[in-house]
Write an enzyme that holds these catalytic residues in place. Structure first.
Site, PDB file in Angstrom:
ATOM      1  N   ASP A  59       5.325 -16.527  -6.873  1.00  0.00           N
ATOM      2  CA  ASP A  59       5.521 -15.349  -5.774  1.00  0.00           C
ATOM      3  C   ASP A  59       7.226 -15.495  -6.004  1.00  0.00           C
ATOM      4  OD1 ASP A  59       4.525 -14.579  -2.670  1.00  0.00           O
ATOM      5  OD2 ASP A  59       6.589 -14.687  -2.986  1.00  0.00           O
ATOM      6  N   SER A  85       8.751  -2.782  -1.416  1.00  0.00           N
ATOM      7  CA  SER A  85       9.180  -1.562  -1.558  1.00  0.00           C
ATOM      8  C   SER A  85       9.183  -0.397  -0.712  1.00  0.00           C
ATOM      9  CB  SER A  85       8.606  -1.217  -3.083  1.00  0.00           C
ATOM     10  OG  SER A  85       7.398  -0.501  -3.051  1.00  0.00           O
ATOM     11  N   SER A 130      17.838   0.822  -6.964  1.00  0.00           N
ATOM     12  CA  SER A 130      17.182   1.951  -6.452  1.00  0.00           C
ATOM     13  C   SER A 130      18.201   2.740  -5.945  1.00  0.00           C
ATOM     14  CB  SER A 130      16.272   1.327  -5.197  1.00  0.00           C
ATOM     15  OG  SER A 130      16.085   2.382  -4.195  1.00  0.00           O
ATOM     16  N   GLU A 132      17.936   4.386  -3.165  1.00  0.00           N
ATOM     17  CA  GLU A 132      18.214   4.113  -1.674  1.00  0.00           C
ATOM     18  C   GLU A 132      19.409   3.209  -1.425  1.00  0.00           C
ATOM     19  OE1 GLU A 132      16.095   4.547   1.313  1.00  0.00           O
ATOM     20  OE2 GLU A 132      15.619   6.088  -0.078  1.00  0.00           O
ATOM     21  N   TYR A 154      15.806  -2.167   3.662  1.00  0.00           N
ATOM     22  CA  TYR A 154      15.062  -2.244   2.347  1.00  0.00           C
ATOM     23  C   TYR A 154      16.517  -2.062   1.231  1.00  0.00           C
ATOM     24  CZ  TYR A 154      13.330  -0.096  -2.307  1.00  0.00           C
ATOM     25  OH  TYR A 154      13.134   0.000  -3.691  1.00  0.00           O
ATOM     26  N   HIS A 184      10.164   7.970  -8.154  1.00  0.00           N
ATOM     27  CA  HIS A 184       9.522   8.154  -9.447  1.00  0.00           C
ATOM     28  C   HIS A 184       8.006   7.849  -9.006  1.00  0.00           C
ATOM     29  CE1 HIS A 184      11.040   4.120 -10.246  1.00  0.00           C
ATOM     30  NE2 HIS A 184       9.963   3.706 -10.734  1.00  0.00           N
ATOM     31  N   ARG A 196       2.054  10.711  -2.729  1.00  0.00           N
ATOM     32  CA  ARG A 196       0.885  10.492  -2.961  1.00  0.00           C
ATOM     33  C   ARG A 196       0.055  10.790  -1.573  1.00  0.00           C
ATOM     34  NH1 ARG A 196      -3.131   6.772  -5.243  1.00  0.00           N
ATOM     35  NH2 ARG A 196      -4.862   7.984  -5.141  1.00  0.00           N
ATOM     36  N   GLY A 216       6.314  13.274   8.762  1.00  0.00           N
ATOM     37  CA  GLY A 216       7.739  13.067   9.439  1.00  0.00           C
ATOM     38  C   GLY A 216       8.622  14.030   8.905  1.00  0.00           C
ATOM     39  N   ARG A 284      11.969   8.227  10.485  1.00  0.00           N
ATOM     40  CA  ARG A 284      12.851   7.023  10.285  1.00  0.00           C
ATOM     41  C   ARG A 284      14.033   6.880  11.204  1.00  0.00           C
ATOM     42  NH1 ARG A 284      11.613   6.482   3.656  1.00  0.00           N
ATOM     43  NH2 ARG A 284       9.713   6.623   3.978  1.00  0.00           N
ATOM     44  N   PRO A 285      14.389   5.743  11.644  1.00  0.00           N
ATOM     45  CA  PRO A 285      15.524   5.425  12.256  1.00  0.00           C
ATOM     46  C   PRO A 285      16.833   6.035  11.738  1.00  0.00           C
ATOM     47  CG  PRO A 285      14.223   3.386  12.063  1.00  0.00           C
ATOM     48  CD  PRO A 285      13.647   4.395  11.296  1.00  0.00           C
TER      49      PRO A 285
END
Ligand code: NDP
Ligand code: GDR
Length: 331
Positions: A59, A85, A130, A132, A154, A184, A196, A216, A284-285
């Site tokens: 882990d 993720s 990422s 992001e 994240y 991706h 998806r 959303g 989302r916020p």
């Protein structure tokens, strides 16, 4: 005779872990995958999809488990794909996201450094960074030097992992690279992600198994590529003499509305407005509005370019879900 290269992949049960394992097996690697938990429900999925992979338990939040996995696998390359993720989940679970997606990177870097001893570059390291991290974008398109401005727990965690990877490279001389990958997707994408979610719902709507789809923000834009192409870029980064950071993207951006247009068109529905509701729970916020990457460095240095375009990708996912839903219904 030189021995086969050996790879340890964290996040083996995820979308990218499976594609990367397939790629490395075809290249003759001995592939090891880190799997967490005492009875991980995806164990059999990994064994049936990539039977050549040897699974080791561990882990990212447990340093000694990572050291044991490195010891058992003796890798020449480590790919750190493991993370919490899902961006939306990270607001409600910011602490655990930080433990895994941020501090987990420190743990695997540290385990790799200790494993390497006096030869810090002996094991090549890949960090799954990422787009992001660009968040509230400060430049369009985004490239390696664009200022990072994450917009979610994240994204903040990924920024930590990104800079920690650079820091281990600069402090200890590790061969540690960071791939700043834009979205991706594939038929293996988790159903919580928008592509998806849409491909599954469209398949079910066309077969009469579902009549509504709650969504959303339809105006957000993403630069979407095919996961099979993106794992090739990861591998190419680790084949370079020097470690570095690379943006990996298609350079094309599309709205969620366009995603809906293409997905519904694949099953012959031109006007999807009667099927789609907007639901605040999926808003989302804070949003990342305009992601579009400039992958020219990856093209020049790695010789990498995407092979699957947006429409082809969405069609591939819808077709795969149609088949899966028909198989389920036929049982
Ligand atoms: P997935 O969500 O499909 O897979 C995530 C993986 O991380 C799973 O194998 C999961 O295991 C594992 N994991 C979660 N928690 C831990 C933990 N505590 N210890 C060890 N492993 C853990 O992600 P993707 O395959 O899509 O992405 C791979 C990586 O690339 C991730 O780091 C992601 O953040 C990053 N990324 C992805 C992009 C994308 O568009 N797909 C774009 C940019 C970056 P389990 O099955 O047990 O939960
Ligand atoms: P993202 O992917 O947050 O970009 O992170 P996701 O597919 O979840 O969202 C993309 C965009 O779609 C909008 N959206 C919705 N999203 C979801 N999941 N569900 C909905 O109903 C919905 N409606 C609209 C979102 O607001 C967002 O703008 C993915 C992950 O793989 C990360 O791990 C990775 O780092 C980034 O891509 C690059």
């Amino acid at each position: 005779m030189t021995s086969a290269p050996r790879a340890l992949i964290t996040g083996i049960t995820g979308q990218d872990g499976l594609y990367l394992a397939e790629l490395l097996l075809t290249k003759g690697y001995d592939v090891f995958g880190l799997i967490r938990g005492q009875n991980n429900p995806k164990y059999e999925l990994v064994q049936s999809t990539v039977p050549g992979v040897q699974l080791l338990t561990g882990d990212l939040t447990d340093l000694s488990s990572l050291m044991r996995a490195l010891d058992a696998s003796q890798p020449t390359e480590v790919y750190n794909l493991g993370a919490i993720s899902f961006v939306a989940y990270s607001w409600e679970n910011a602490h655990v996201t930080t433990e895994v997606t941020a501090k987990g990177v420190l743990n695997i870097l540290e385990a790799t450094r200790l494993h390497c001893g006096s030869t810090p570059a002996a094991v090549r390291f890949y960090q799954a960074s990422s787009s992001e991290m660009f968040g509230k974008v400060q430049q369009v398109p985004q490239r390696e030097q664009t200022l990072l401005w994450p917009r979610s727990p994240y994204g903040v965690a990924k920024v930590f992992g990104h800079y920690m990877t650079i820091n281990y490279r600069e402090s200890y001389g590790m061969h540690a690279s960071s791939g700043i990958l834009f979205n991706h997707e594939s038929p293996r994408r988790g159903p919580e992600f928008v592509t998806r979610k849409v491909s599954q719902a469209v398949a079910r709507i066309s077969l009469g198994l579902q009549d509504r789809l709650a969504m959303g923000n339809l105006e957000a834009r993403r630069d979407w590529g095919f996961a099979g192409d993106y794992v090739e870029a990861m591998w190419r980064m680790l084949q370079q003499a020097a470690a570095d950071d690379y943006v990996v993207s298609t350079g094309q951006t599309h709205t969620i509305r366009e995603l809906l247009d293409v997905a519904f068109a694949r099953v012959g529905i031109d006007d999807w407005s009667g099927y789609v509701d907007q639901d605040q729970q999926f808003v989302r916020p804070a949003e990342v509005d305009l992601l579009i990457g400039d992958a020219s460095k990856a093209a020049e240095v790695l010789g990498w370019k995407p092979t699957v375009g947006f429409t082809e990708l969405v069609n591939m996912m819808v077709d795969s879900d149609l088949q899966a839903q028909q198989n389920l219904a036929g049982r």
